[in-house]
Design a protein around this motif. Structure first.
Motif, PDB file in Angstrom:
ATOM      1  N   LEU A 122       0.870  -1.168   0.000  1.00  0.00           N
ATOM      2  CA  LEU A 122       0.000   0.000   0.000  1.00  0.00           C
ATOM      3  C   LEU A 122       0.910   1.222   0.000  1.00  0.00           C
ATOM      4  N   ILE A 123       0.633   2.143  -0.929  1.00  0.00           N
ATOM      5  CA  ILE A 123       1.496   3.310  -1.080  1.00  0.00           C
ATOM      6  C   ILE A 123       0.643   4.555  -1.266  1.00  0.00           C
ATOM      7  N   THR A 124       1.090   5.685  -0.694  1.00  0.00           N
ATOM      8  CA  THR A 124       0.359   6.945  -0.843  1.00  0.00           C
ATOM      9  C   THR A 124       0.600   7.486  -2.250  1.00  0.00           C
ATOM     10  N   PRO A 125      -0.304   8.346  -2.739  1.00  0.00           N
ATOM     11  CA  PRO A 125      -0.144   8.887  -4.094  1.00  0.00           C
ATOM     12  C   PRO A 125       1.152   9.687  -4.281  1.00  0.00           C
ATOM     13  N   ASP A 126       1.616  10.353  -3.232  1.00  0.00           N
ATOM     14  CA  ASP A 126       2.844  11.147  -3.361  1.00  0.00           C
ATOM     15  C   ASP A 126       4.101  10.349  -2.997  1.00  0.00           C
ATOM     16  N   ASN A 127       3.963   9.039  -2.802  1.00  0.00           N
ATOM     17  CA  ASN A 127       5.070   8.115  -2.505  1.00  0.00           C
ATOM     18  C   ASN A 127       5.823   8.461  -1.229  1.00  0.00           C
ATOM     19  N   LYS A 128       5.192   9.137  -0.294  1.00  0.00           N
ATOM     20  CA  LYS A 128       5.850   9.457   0.975  1.00  0.00           C
ATOM     21  C   LYS A 128       5.798   8.292   1.949  1.00  0.00           C
ATOM     22  N   ASP A 129       4.777   7.468   1.861  1.00  0.00           N
ATOM     23  CA  ASP A 129       4.632   6.361   2.795  1.00  0.00           C
ATOM     24  C   ASP A 129       4.209   5.112   2.041  1.00  0.00           C
ATOM     25  N   PHE A 130       4.781   3.985   2.417  1.00  0.00           N
ATOM     26  CA  PHE A 130       4.373   2.690   1.862  1.00  0.00           C
ATOM     27  C   PHE A 130       4.648   1.621   2.891  1.00  0.00           C
ATOM     28  N   PHE A 131       3.910   0.530   2.796  1.00  0.00           N
ATOM     29  CA  PHE A 131       4.152  -0.613   3.670  1.00  0.00           C
ATOM     30  C   PHE A 131       3.589  -1.860   3.027  1.00  0.00           C
ATOM     31  N   TYR A 132       4.221  -2.986   3.357  1.00  0.00           N
ATOM     32  CA  TYR A 132       3.803  -4.286   2.828  1.00  0.00           C
ATOM     33  C   TYR A 132       2.635  -4.797   3.656  1.00  0.00           C
ATOM     34  N   ILE A 133       1.690  -5.412   2.963  1.00  0.00           N
ATOM     35  CA  ILE A 133       0.472  -5.874   3.638  1.00  0.00           C
ATOM     36  C   ILE A 133      -0.044  -7.128   2.930  1.00  0.00           C
ATOM     37  N   CYS A 134      -0.602  -8.041   3.674  1.00  0.00           N
ATOM     38  CA  CYS A 134      -1.200  -9.253   3.096  1.00  0.00           C
ATOM     39  C   CYS A 134      -2.523  -8.891   2.422  1.00  0.00           C
ATOM     40  N   PRO A 135      -2.844  -9.533   1.303  1.00  0.00           N
ATOM     41  CA  PRO A 135      -4.129  -9.263   0.647  1.00  0.00           C
ATOM     42  C   PRO A 135      -5.323  -9.578   1.542  1.00  0.00           C
ATOM     43  N   SER A 136      -5.164 -10.520   2.468  1.00  0.00           N
ATOM     44  CA  SER A 136      -6.281 -10.855   3.358  1.00  0.00           C
ATOM     45  C   SER A 136      -6.602  -9.691   4.293  1.00  0.00           C
ATOM     46  N   HIS A 137      -5.590  -8.911   4.666  1.00  0.00           N
ATOM     47  CA  HIS A 137      -5.839  -7.756   5.536  1.00  0.00           C
ATOM     48  C   HIS A 137      -6.615  -6.667   4.802  1.00  0.00           C
ATOM     49  N   LEU A 138      -6.464  -6.609   3.487  1.00  0.00           N
ATOM     50  CA  LEU A 138      -7.182  -5.593   2.707  1.00  0.00           C
ATOM     51  C   LEU A 138      -8.683  -5.851   2.715  1.00  0.00           C
ATOM     52  N   LYS A 139      -9.061  -7.098   2.914  1.00  0.00           N
ATOM     53  CA  LYS A 139     -10.484  -7.445   2.958  1.00  0.00           C
ATOM     54  C   LYS A 139     -11.075  -7.263   4.348  1.00  0.00           C
ATOM     55  N   ASP A 140     -10.216  -7.040   5.335  1.00  0.00           N
ATOM     56  CA  ASP A 140     -10.655  -6.862   6.714  1.00  0.00           C
ATOM     57  C   ASP A 140     -11.260  -5.472   6.886  1.00  0.00           C
ATOM     58  N   ALA A 141     -12.522  -5.420   7.293  1.00  0.00           N
ATOM     59  CA  ALA A 141     -13.215  -4.139   7.462  1.00  0.00           C
ATOM     60  C   ALA A 141     -12.660  -3.334   8.626  1.00  0.00           C
ATOM     61  N   GLY A 142     -11.979  -3.984   9.551  1.00  0.00           N
ATOM     62  CA  GLY A 142     -11.410  -3.281  10.690  1.00  0.00           C
ATOM     63  C   GLY A 142     -10.075  -2.623  10.382  1.00  0.00           C
ATOM     64  N   PHE A 143      -9.497  -2.938   9.238  1.00  0.00           N
ATOM     65  CA  PHE A 143      -8.195  -2.385   8.878  1.00  0.00           C
ATOM     66  C   PHE A 143      -8.317  -1.207   7.913  1.00  0.00           C
ATOM     67  N   CYS A 144      -9.068  -1.405   6.837  1.00  0.00           N
ATOM     68  CA  CYS A 144      -9.201  -0.340   5.846  1.00  0.00           C
ATOM     69  C   CYS A 144     -10.541  -0.478   5.115  1.00  0.00           C
ATOM     70  N   THR A 145     -10.918   0.594   4.445  1.00  0.00           N
ATOM     71  CA  THR A 145     -12.138   0.577   3.637  1.00  0.00           C
ATOM     72  C   THR A 145     -11.769   0.918   2.207  1.00  0.00           C
ATOM     73  N   PRO A 146     -12.313   0.178   1.238  1.00  0.00           N
ATOM     74  CA  PRO A 146     -11.996   0.471  -0.163  1.00  0.00           C
ATOM     75  C   PRO A 146     -12.708   1.735  -0.636  1.00  0.00           C
ATOM     76  N   LYS A 147     -12.031   2.488  -1.452  1.00  0.00           N
ATOM     77  CA  LYS A 147     -12.615   3.660  -2.094  1.00  0.00           C
ATOM     78  C   LYS A 147     -13.050   3.206  -3.484  1.00  0.00           C
ATOM     79  N   ILE A 148     -14.351   3.151  -3.711  1.00  0.00           N
ATOM     80  CA  ILE A 148     -14.869   2.638  -4.965  1.00  0.00           C
ATOM     81  C   ILE A 148     -15.286   3.807  -5.845  1.00  0.00           C
ATOM     82  N   ASP A 149     -14.830   3.795  -7.094  1.00  0.00           N
ATOM     83  CA  ASP A 149     -15.174   4.824  -8.057  1.00  0.00           C
ATOM     84  C   ASP A 149     -16.435   4.372  -8.801  1.00  0.00           C
ATOM     85  N   GLN A 150     -17.573   4.889  -8.372  1.00  0.00           N
ATOM     86  CA  GLN A 150     -18.855   4.472  -8.949  1.00  0.00           C
ATOM     87  C   GLN A 150     -18.954   4.813 -10.432  1.00  0.00           C
TER      88      GLN A 150
END
Length: 180
Positions: free
Chosen positions: A31-59
Motif C-alpha cells: 500500500l502506497i500513498t499517491p505522493d510516494n511518501k509512505d508505503f508498507f507491505y500488507i497481506c491481501p487478506s488484511h485488505l479485505k478486513d473491514a477493521g483495517f481499511c475501507t476500499p474507495k470505490i469509483d462508482q
C-alpha cells in the motif's frame, strides 16, 4: 510531515516480497500513498478486513464499464441477427431457383449443417468468462492504523535527525581547557 489517508494497492515481484506490517508473513502486496511518501507491505487478506481499511470505490468507473459491456453485448446480438437473416435470405433464393428435388436434398443437407454449425460456432466464439469483481485498488486506513503510520513516520524522522546530530562534532560539549 503528514500525508493523505489514501493508499493505492500495488503488487511487487515475488522475489521482492517483504514481511507484512501486521502479521509478519511474506507479502508481495504494497500500500502506497499517491505522493510516494509512505508505503508498507500488507497481506491481501488484511485488505479485505473491514477493521483495517475501507476500499474507495469509483462508482463512475464501474457504471462506465457496465455500460461498455452492455453495448458490446448488443453489438454481438445485432451481428448474430444479421448473419441469420442473410442465411435465411440465401436459403430462400436457393429454394426458388433450382429444381425442387435438388432443393429438398440441399435443404435437408443444409438443415443438418445448420444444426451442426451453431454448435461449432459456439465453440469457436471466444467465450469471455464474466470477470470477477475487480479488487479495489484504492483504500483508506481506519483512524487507528493511520495514526500508527503517522507516528511511525515521525519516529523515523526523529531517529534520522538524531543520527545526523551525533555525526556533528559540535553537538557534544568540549573538554574544559582551564584548570578548575
Amino acid at each position: 510531515m503528514s500525508f493523505p489517508n489514501i493508499y493505492t494497492h500495488r503488487r511487487v515481484a515475488e522475489t521482492a516480497a517483504k514481511s507484512c506490517d501486521i502479521c509478519f508473513r511474506l507479502s508481495s502486496s504494497v500500500l502506497i500513498t499517491p505522493d510516494n511518501k509512505d508505503f508498507f507491505y500488507i497481506c491481501p487478506s488484511h485488505l479485505k478486513d473491514a477493521g483495517f481499511c475501507t476500499p474507495k470505490i469509483d462508482q463512475a468507473a464501474i457504471e462506465a464499464r457496465k455500460k461498455k459491456e452492455l453495448e458490446e453485448e448488443i453489438e454481438l446480438v445485432k451481428k448474430e441477427y444479421e448473419e441469420k437473416k442473410k442465411k435465411k435470405e440465401e436459403k430462400d433464393k436457393k429454394d426458388k431457383k433450382g429444381d425442387k428435388e435438388k432443393d429438398k436434398k440441399d435443404g435437408e443437407d443444409e438443415k443438418e449443417k445448420d444444426k451442426d454449425k451453431p454448435e461449432t460456432k459456439e465453440d469457436s466464439k471466444p467465450t469471455s468468462p464474466k470477470p470477477e469483481e475487480e479488487e479495489p485498488r484504492v483504500f483508506e486506513l481506519k483512524p487507528t492504523f493511520y495514526q500508527q503510520r503517522i507516528n511511525k513516520k515521525r519516529q523515523m524522522e526523529i531517529a534520522k535527525r538524531n543520527r545526523e546530530r551525533m555525526q556533528d562534532p559540535s553537538f557534544f560539549p568540549s573538554v574544559p581547557k582551564s584548570l578548575p
